[in-house]
Design a protein around this motif. Sequence first.
Motif, PDB file in Angstrom:
ATOM      1  N   LEU A  31     -34.523  59.799 -37.475  1.00 24.69           N
ATOM      2  CA  LEU A  31     -35.662  59.275 -36.721  1.00 24.69           C
ATOM      3  C   LEU A  31     -36.976  59.682 -37.385  1.00 24.69           C
ATOM      4  CD1 LEU A  31     -36.589  57.711 -34.206  1.00 24.69           C
ATOM      5  CD2 LEU A  31     -36.561  59.883 -32.949  1.00 24.69           C
ATOM      6  N   GLY A  32     -37.041  60.913 -37.873  1.00 26.56           N
ATOM      7  CA  GLY A  32     -38.248  61.382 -38.539  1.00 26.56           C
ATOM      8  C   GLY A  32     -38.522  60.646 -39.837  1.00 26.56           C
ATOM      9  N   LEU A  40     -40.180  52.532 -34.265  1.00 26.68           N
ATOM     10  CA  LEU A  40     -39.593  53.257 -33.129  1.00 26.68           C
ATOM     11  C   LEU A  40     -40.524  54.333 -32.608  1.00 26.68           C
ATOM     12  CD1 LEU A  40     -36.062  53.683 -34.712  1.00 26.68           C
ATOM     13  CD2 LEU A  40     -36.710  51.996 -32.993  1.00 26.68           C
ATOM     14  N   ILE A  41     -41.318  54.905 -33.494  1.00 27.11           N
ATOM     15  CA  ILE A  41     -42.293  55.934 -33.132  1.00 27.11           C
ATOM     16  C   ILE A  41     -43.591  55.633 -33.877  1.00 27.11           C
ATOM     17  CG2 ILE A  41     -40.651  57.775 -32.575  1.00 27.11           C
ATOM     18  CD1 ILE A  41     -41.075  58.888 -35.398  1.00 27.11           C
ATOM     19  N   GLY A  42     -44.693  56.117 -33.341  1.00 25.91           N
ATOM     20  CA  GLY A  42     -45.988  55.903 -33.966  1.00 25.91           C
ATOM     21  C   GLY A  42     -46.242  56.883 -35.098  1.00 25.91           C
ATOM     22  N   PRO A  43     -47.300  56.653 -35.879  1.00 21.30           N
ATOM     23  CA  PRO A  43     -47.589  57.500 -37.040  1.00 21.30           C
ATOM     24  C   PRO A  43     -47.938  58.940 -36.700  1.00 21.30           C
ATOM     25  CG  PRO A  43     -49.370  55.928 -36.640  1.00 21.30           C
ATOM     26  CD  PRO A  43     -48.242  55.530 -35.747  1.00 21.30           C
ATOM     27  N   LEU A  44     -48.333  59.200 -35.462  1.00 18.53           N
ATOM     28  CA  LEU A  44     -48.688  60.567 -35.059  1.00 18.53           C
ATOM     29  C   LEU A  44     -47.477  61.355 -34.556  1.00 18.53           C
ATOM     30  CD1 LEU A  44     -52.015  59.883 -33.105  1.00 18.53           C
ATOM     31  CD2 LEU A  44     -51.750  60.589 -35.496  1.00 18.53           C
ATOM     32  N   GLU A  45     -46.331  60.704 -34.428  1.00 18.11           N
ATOM     33  CA  GLU A  45     -45.193  61.338 -33.755  1.00 18.11           C
ATOM     34  C   GLU A  45     -44.322  62.264 -34.618  1.00 18.11           C
ATOM     35  OE1 GLU A  45     -45.502  61.212 -30.549  1.00 18.11           O
ATOM     36  OE2 GLU A  45     -47.144  59.860 -31.015  1.00 18.11           O
ATOM     37  N   PRO A  46     -44.097  61.993 -35.907  1.00 12.69           N
ATOM     38  CA  PRO A  46     -43.222  62.892 -36.681  1.00 12.69           C
ATOM     39  C   PRO A  46     -43.602  64.371 -36.623  1.00 12.69           C
ATOM     40  CG  PRO A  46     -43.548  60.864 -37.889  1.00 12.69           C
ATOM     41  CD  PRO A  46     -44.460  60.789 -36.699  1.00 12.69           C
ATOM     42  N   PRO A  47     -44.899  64.736 -36.655  1.00 16.16           N
ATOM     43  CA  PRO A  47     -45.235  66.159 -36.596  1.00 16.16           C
ATOM     44  C   PRO A  47     -44.959  66.810 -35.239  1.00 16.16           C
ATOM     45  CG  PRO A  47     -47.023  64.899 -37.602  1.00 16.16           C
ATOM     46  CD  PRO A  47     -46.093  63.916 -36.966  1.00 16.16           C
ATOM     47  N   ARG A  48     -44.670  66.014 -34.233  1.00 17.47           N
ATOM     48  CA  ARG A  48     -44.344  66.577 -32.909  1.00 17.47           C
ATOM     49  C   ARG A  48     -43.052  65.966 -32.367  1.00 17.47           C
ATOM     50  NH1 ARG A  48     -49.499  63.931 -29.599  1.00 17.47           N
ATOM     51  NH2 ARG A  48     -48.942  61.748 -29.871  1.00 17.47           N
ATOM     52  N   ASP A  72     -29.486  54.265 -18.909  1.00 16.55           N
ATOM     53  CA  ASP A  72     -30.831  54.621 -19.355  1.00 16.55           C
ATOM     54  C   ASP A  72     -31.596  53.324 -19.592  1.00 16.55           C
ATOM     55  OD1 ASP A  72     -32.834  56.575 -20.264  1.00 16.55           O
ATOM     56  OD2 ASP A  72     -32.563  55.599 -22.207  1.00 16.55           O
ATOM     57  N   ILE A  73     -32.766  53.220 -18.981  1.00 20.40           N
ATOM     58  CA  ILE A  73     -33.547  51.977 -18.998  1.00 20.40           C
ATOM     59  C   ILE A  73     -34.624  52.041 -20.068  1.00 20.40           C
ATOM     60  CG2 ILE A  73     -34.965  50.426 -17.583  1.00 20.40           C
ATOM     61  CD1 ILE A  73     -32.025  50.860 -16.668  1.00 20.40           C
ATOM     62  N   GLY A  74     -34.702  51.021 -20.904  1.00 20.76           N
ATOM     63  CA  GLY A  74     -35.739  50.979 -21.934  1.00 20.76           C
ATOM     64  C   GLY A  74     -35.609  52.116 -22.925  1.00 20.76           C
ATOM     65  N   THR A  75     -34.431  52.272 -23.487  1.00 24.92           N
ATOM     66  CA  THR A  75     -34.115  53.429 -24.333  1.00 24.92           C
ATOM     67  C   THR A  75     -34.992  53.514 -25.578  1.00 24.92           C
ATOM     68  OG1 THR A  75     -31.830  53.302 -23.587  1.00 24.92           O
ATOM     69  CG2 THR A  75     -32.254  54.612 -25.543  1.00 24.92           C
ATOM     70  N   GLY A  76     -35.431  52.374 -26.105  1.00 26.89           N
ATOM     71  CA  GLY A  76     -36.309  52.382 -27.270  1.00 26.89           C
ATOM     72  C   GLY A  76     -35.643  53.011 -28.483  1.00 26.89           C
ATOM     73  N   GLY A  77     -36.289  54.033 -29.035  1.00 22.19           N
ATOM     74  CA  GLY A  77     -35.744  54.729 -30.204  1.00 22.19           C
ATOM     75  C   GLY A  77     -34.650  55.721 -29.872  1.00 22.19           C
ATOM     76  N   GLY A  78     -34.357  55.898 -28.565  1.00 25.11           N
ATOM     77  CA  GLY A  78     -33.261  56.789 -28.185  1.00 25.11           C
ATOM     78  C   GLY A  78     -33.597  57.834 -27.151  1.00 25.11           C
ATOM     79  N   MET A  79     -34.829  57.799 -26.630  1.00 26.39           N
ATOM     80  CA  MET A  79     -35.253  58.800 -25.667  1.00 26.39           C
ATOM     81  C   MET A  79     -35.413  58.204 -24.268  1.00 26.39           C
ATOM     82  SD  MET A  79     -36.077  59.779 -28.843  1.00 26.39           S
ATOM     83  CE  MET A  79     -37.566  58.893 -29.217  1.00 26.39           C
ATOM     84  N   PRO A  80     -34.790  58.824 -23.251  1.00 28.61           N
ATOM     85  CA  PRO A  80     -33.934  59.999 -23.380  1.00 28.61           C
ATOM     86  C   PRO A  80     -32.450  59.694 -23.570  1.00 28.61           C
ATOM     87  CG  PRO A  80     -34.280  59.583 -21.060  1.00 28.61           C
ATOM     88  CD  PRO A  80     -35.039  58.498 -21.816  1.00 28.61           C
TER      89      PRO A  80
END
Length: 214
Positions: A31-32, A40-48, A72-80
């Motif tokens: 994912l990172g 799946l995640i925004g550009p600010l997300e990998p560091p957190r 799980d509803i709207g799982t997106g990239g896998g969370m949660p």
Amino acid sequence: MSETQVEAEPGAAAQIAGDRVGALREFARDLGERGEELGLIGPLEPPRLWTRHLLNSAILAPLISAGSRVADIGTGGGMPGLVLAIVRPDAAFRLIEPMERRCNWLNEQVERLGLDNVEVLRGRAEEYHGAFEVDQVTARAVTALRKLVPLTAPLLRDGGEMLFLKGASVQNEIDAAEKVLRKHRVRDISVEELGAGRLAETTRVFRAKIGTHG
């Protein structure tokens, strides 16, 4: 995405994920490295990535019942949902996600990690009303409670449980959803804070049951 830009695994990860931390690391690595590129995640997300996303999801694992059927509803990239499926192999998860590329990603991870407790369903929650019943339903960053409850309540068996990860304004959401909660027979409502002493920021969970018993 260079590996140095992805947040290092916090010490709490092994405490929270237990003997499943290896699989969670594999998911975190992929994912990172590819999550931003795949949208799946925004550009600010990998560091957190660990603190804001993975552990924020995994901390919910103790509230999943052994043997539970979970949607799980709207799982997106896998969370949660996918994170919980990794950490809780003793429960069965249906991950409901409308976007095809995200479903492709989820199916790829399920196969790569060898998860046999996961089914990925492409579509919106309301498309599965009447198709099956589950014991628990989870959601993270999907929509406000007044909209989320009508989407999820029909998926639950009588006595089934809602577990929604929410922000600081959750009480305002509860107040705004008063009529909807009553209409869908939502009871035993509580807001629990998880992760104190283990996470930098605690996770708020809207927890409630529907129906008359269970």
